[in-house]
Design a protein around this motif. Sequence first.
Motif, short mmCIF file in Angstrom:
data_model
loop_
_atom_site.label_atom_id
_atom_site.label_comp_id
_atom_site.label_asym_id
_atom_site.label_seq_id
_atom_site.Cartn_x
_atom_site.Cartn_y
_atom_site.Cartn_z
N GLY A 24 0.82 -1.21 0.00
CA GLY A 24 0.00 0.00 0.00
C GLY A 24 0.85 1.25 0.00
O GLY A 24 1.82 1.37 0.75
N ALA A 25 0.49 2.20 -0.84
CA ALA A 25 1.34 3.36 -1.07
C ALA A 25 0.97 4.58 -0.24
O ALA A 25 1.72 5.56 -0.21
CB ALA A 25 1.30 3.74 -2.56
N SER A 26 -0.18 4.55 0.43
CA SER A 26 -0.60 5.75 1.16
C SER A 26 0.10 5.82 2.52
O SER A 26 0.67 4.84 3.00
CB SER A 26 -2.12 5.73 1.36
OG SER A 26 -2.47 4.96 2.49
N ALA A 72 -8.25 -1.29 1.14
CA ALA A 72 -8.46 -1.13 -0.30
C ALA A 72 -8.80 0.32 -0.65
O ALA A 72 -8.25 0.87 -1.62
CB ALA A 72 -9.58 -2.06 -0.76
N ARG A 73 -9.66 0.95 0.13
CA ARG A 73 -10.09 2.31 -0.19
C ARG A 73 -8.97 3.32 0.00
O ARG A 73 -8.87 4.32 -0.73
CB ARG A 73 -11.29 2.70 0.68
CG ARG A 73 -12.59 2.02 0.26
CD ARG A 73 -13.73 2.44 1.15
NE ARG A 73 -15.02 1.93 0.69
CZ ARG A 73 -15.80 2.53 -0.18
NH1 ARG A 73 -15.43 3.69 -0.70
NH2 ARG A 73 -16.95 1.99 -0.54
N LEU A 74 -8.12 3.10 0.99
CA LEU A 74 -7.05 4.05 1.30
C LEU A 74 -5.71 3.67 0.69
O LEU A 74 -4.74 4.41 0.83
CB LEU A 74 -6.88 4.16 2.83
CG LEU A 74 -8.06 4.72 3.61
CD1 LEU A 74 -7.83 4.56 5.10
CD2 LEU A 74 -8.29 6.19 3.26
N ASP A 75 -5.65 2.52 0.02
CA ASP A 75 -4.39 1.97 -0.46
C ASP A 75 -3.38 1.91 0.68
O ASP A 75 -2.27 2.41 0.60
CB ASP A 75 -3.82 2.79 -1.62
CG ASP A 75 -2.65 2.09 -2.31
OD1 ASP A 75 -2.52 0.85 -2.16
OD2 ASP A 75 -1.84 2.78 -2.98
N ALA A 76 -3.80 1.26 1.77
CA ALA A 76 -3.03 1.24 3.01
C ALA A 76 -2.55 -0.17 3.34
O ALA A 76 -3.26 -1.15 3.13
CB ALA A 76 -3.88 1.77 4.16
N ALA A 247 -13.16 6.05 5.62
CA ALA A 247 -12.08 6.42 4.69
C ALA A 247 -12.18 7.89 4.31
O ALA A 247 -11.18 8.62 4.29
CB ALA A 247 -12.13 5.54 3.45
N ALA A 248 -13.39 8.34 4.01
CA ALA A 248 -13.59 9.76 3.67
C ALA A 248 -13.24 10.64 4.85
O ALA A 248 -12.59 11.70 4.70
CB ALA A 248 -15.01 9.99 3.21
N TRP A 249 -13.70 10.25 6.05
CA TRP A 249 -13.38 11.03 7.24
C TRP A 249 -11.87 11.11 7.46
O TRP A 249 -11.34 12.19 7.78
CB TRP A 249 -14.02 10.38 8.46
CG TRP A 249 -15.49 10.55 8.57
CD1 TRP A 249 -16.29 11.46 7.92
CD2 TRP A 249 -16.36 9.78 9.40
NE1 TRP A 249 -17.60 11.30 8.29
CE2 TRP A 249 -17.68 10.27 9.20
CE3 TRP A 249 -16.17 8.72 10.28
CZ2 TRP A 249 -18.79 9.74 9.87
CZ3 TRP A 249 -17.27 8.19 10.94
CH2 TRP A 249 -18.56 8.69 10.73
#
Length: 260
Positions: A24-26, A72-76, A247-249
């Motif tokens: 994960g790149a984030s 998955a959503r945060l690429d974490a 994830a948005a938060w």
Amino acid sequence: MIETLPPLLAADEPPPYSIENAHGASPFFLTCDHAGRRIPRALGDLGIDQRELQRHIAWDIGAAGVMSHLAARLDAFAIAQTYSRLVVDCNRPLESPTLITPHSERTDVPGNENLSPAQRQQRIDAVFRPYHARIEAELDARRGAGRPTILVTVHSFTPVYLDVARPWQVGILYHRDARLAHALLRLIRDEGEWVVGDNEPYSVSDTSDYAIPVYGTQRGLANVELEIRQDLIADADGQAAWAGRVAAWLRSAAAAAGVL
């Protein structure tokens, strides 16, 4: 005479942790200390009814699914602990009396009573140390590469605890560094849709917690512990919905706090 015991986990049993999105790149770095509820075969059922192993005393219901969607959503990068907290609690300091608890809520755990030093160490060596060694290795590598890291630990809590109802739908927990937590609290409150706990239903301390004090405070990483009420994430749909919301938060709050 020093007691020696064989390894706790058999060769065909799962390792003490699993990794998702290893590359994960984030900056976000996810942990789930109470993801699993497995008991090593060598420990049997710890002397409790199988129905008890479905309850919160054994694991954080829904937390692993939320973490997986968040990864998955945060690429974490994400790491989840495989075995039940009743075997050994990976979010407790080694000196904590609840590291291997003989009593959880109203349930006695006979298999955790009167452990010898060797039996206690066997669980630490089999589950606790490998899990945390993997986290430390990943954090060291990120630091060596100059990568920023935001620690997010994912947990869940019961709607009712010892007959007391809990009004919160989500809790934001923090220790000494409240930058990200306070930004999240402001953001969620401004939405006006959710009842959010400020260090509720739990609070973080050096004596009761491991991940935030050791990986957040001691390493100087921006951090937050998320607690989501279990009835909201008990099924796959709830886990996906809450992961999207969280994830948005996290993205917005991290930017507002200046840690992203």
